[in-house]
Structure formats: C-alpha cells, structure tokens
Design a protein around this motif. Structure first.
Motif, PDB file in Angstrom:
ATOM      1  N   SER A  67      -5.031   0.234 -20.292  1.00  0.00           N
ATOM      2  CA  SER A  67      -4.947  -0.731 -19.197  1.00  0.00           C
ATOM      3  C   SER A  67      -5.822  -0.284 -18.031  1.00  0.00           C
ATOM      4  N   LEU A  68      -5.816   1.009 -17.751  1.00  0.00           N
ATOM      5  CA  LEU A  68      -6.695   1.537 -16.703  1.00  0.00           C
ATOM      6  C   LEU A  68      -8.152   1.258 -17.059  1.00  0.00           C
ATOM      7  N   ASP A  69      -8.509   1.494 -18.312  1.00  0.00           N
ATOM      8  CA  ASP A  69      -9.883   1.235 -18.766  1.00  0.00           C
ATOM      9  C   ASP A  69     -10.245  -0.245 -18.634  1.00  0.00           C
ATOM     10  N   ALA A  70      -9.280  -1.119 -18.914  1.00  0.00           N
ATOM     11  CA  ALA A  70      -9.535  -2.561 -18.808  1.00  0.00           C
ATOM     12  C   ALA A  70      -9.801  -2.954 -17.356  1.00  0.00           C
ATOM     13  N   LYS A 128     -16.191  -3.280 -13.000  1.00  0.00           N
ATOM     14  CA  LYS A 128     -17.632  -3.221 -13.281  1.00  0.00           C
ATOM     15  C   LYS A 128     -18.225  -4.620 -13.445  1.00  0.00           C
ATOM     16  N   ASP A 129     -17.418  -5.533 -14.026  1.00  0.00           N
ATOM     17  CA  ASP A 129     -17.875  -6.907 -14.256  1.00  0.00           C
ATOM     18  C   ASP A 129     -17.711  -7.799 -13.034  1.00  0.00           C
ATOM     19  N   GLY A 130     -17.143  -7.255 -11.956  1.00  0.00           N
ATOM     20  CA  GLY A 130     -16.956  -8.034 -10.740  1.00  0.00           C
ATOM     21  C   GLY A 130     -15.723  -8.927 -10.761  1.00  0.00           C
ATOM     22  N   ASN A 176      -7.705 -16.060 -17.346  1.00  0.00           N
ATOM     23  CA  ASN A 176      -6.783 -15.829 -16.227  1.00  0.00           C
ATOM     24  C   ASN A 176      -6.909 -14.375 -15.767  1.00  0.00           C
ATOM     25  N   TYR A 177      -8.025 -14.084 -15.102  1.00  0.00           N
ATOM     26  CA  TYR A 177      -8.369 -12.705 -14.781  1.00  0.00           C
ATOM     27  C   TYR A 177      -7.392 -12.056 -13.803  1.00  0.00           C
TER      28      TYR A 177
END
Length: 109
Positions: free
Chosen positions: A58-61, A67-69, A39-40
C-alpha cells in the motif's frame, strides 16, 4: 477458476468485511479496485489505512500515485511516517534474532 461465474460485488463485500476486521491485504485490494475504477482519492484512503498498519504494498502504491501526480506529497509523507511507525511497533529482540537465523521467512514474520 474455470467454469465458475465471477461475483465481483460479493468479492468486494468480503474484502470490505475483512478490511473492517483489520486485514491489510483486503484493504489494499479495495484500494486497487478503486484505482482501477478511476476513484483515486478513495484508493489513496484505503492504501493510507493499510500503509499505516505496516502493509508495504500500500505504501508503494501511494508512492507510485505521488510520482504520477495523483497523490500529494503530504499524503505520501503521512503514509511513509505511518508505515515506519507501524514497522517500529512490530520490532522485538525475538523477531530480530529470528531474522538473523533465517526463521522469519519460514514462519511469516
């Protein structure tokens, strides 16, 4: 722990309660759980809230999802700006002095 039955729904309920109370780590955990379940969009929503409260993980996630689109450039930019604003709000001369003296890590700020 060992010998203890896992109660995932109950754990998630506790994260939800803590997140509604402003706990950024719990909000981040809810995002991670949604991410694991595919559930992106919900994951980004949870991470956006905690990133805007100054929670760096959370910012890093969100950055990784971008990056993963799986997150948009606009979502990442919004998270980045919100994170920056939250961090700026927590700055004070006393905190900066504590950092210089090496007290920040010891006392959790």
């Amino acid at each position: 722990g060992d010998g203890v039955e896992e109660d995932k729904p109950r754990g998630i309920h506790h994260w939800q309660q803590a997140a509604m109370g402003g706990d950024t780590g719990s909000r981040n955990n809810l995002g991670y759980d949604e991410y694991k379940n595919g559930n992106y969009e919900l994951a980004v929503q949870h991470w956006m809230i905690s990133a805007k409260m100054g929670y760096e993980r959370s910012l890093d996630a969100i950055k990784q999802m971008f990056k993963d689109g799986r997150a948009t450039k606009a979502q990442y930019a919004e998270a980045l700006l919100g994170y920056r604003d939250a961090v700026e709000e927590t700055k004070s001369p006393q905190r900066e002095e504590a950092k210089k003296l090496g007290l920040a890590k010891r006392h959790g700020f």
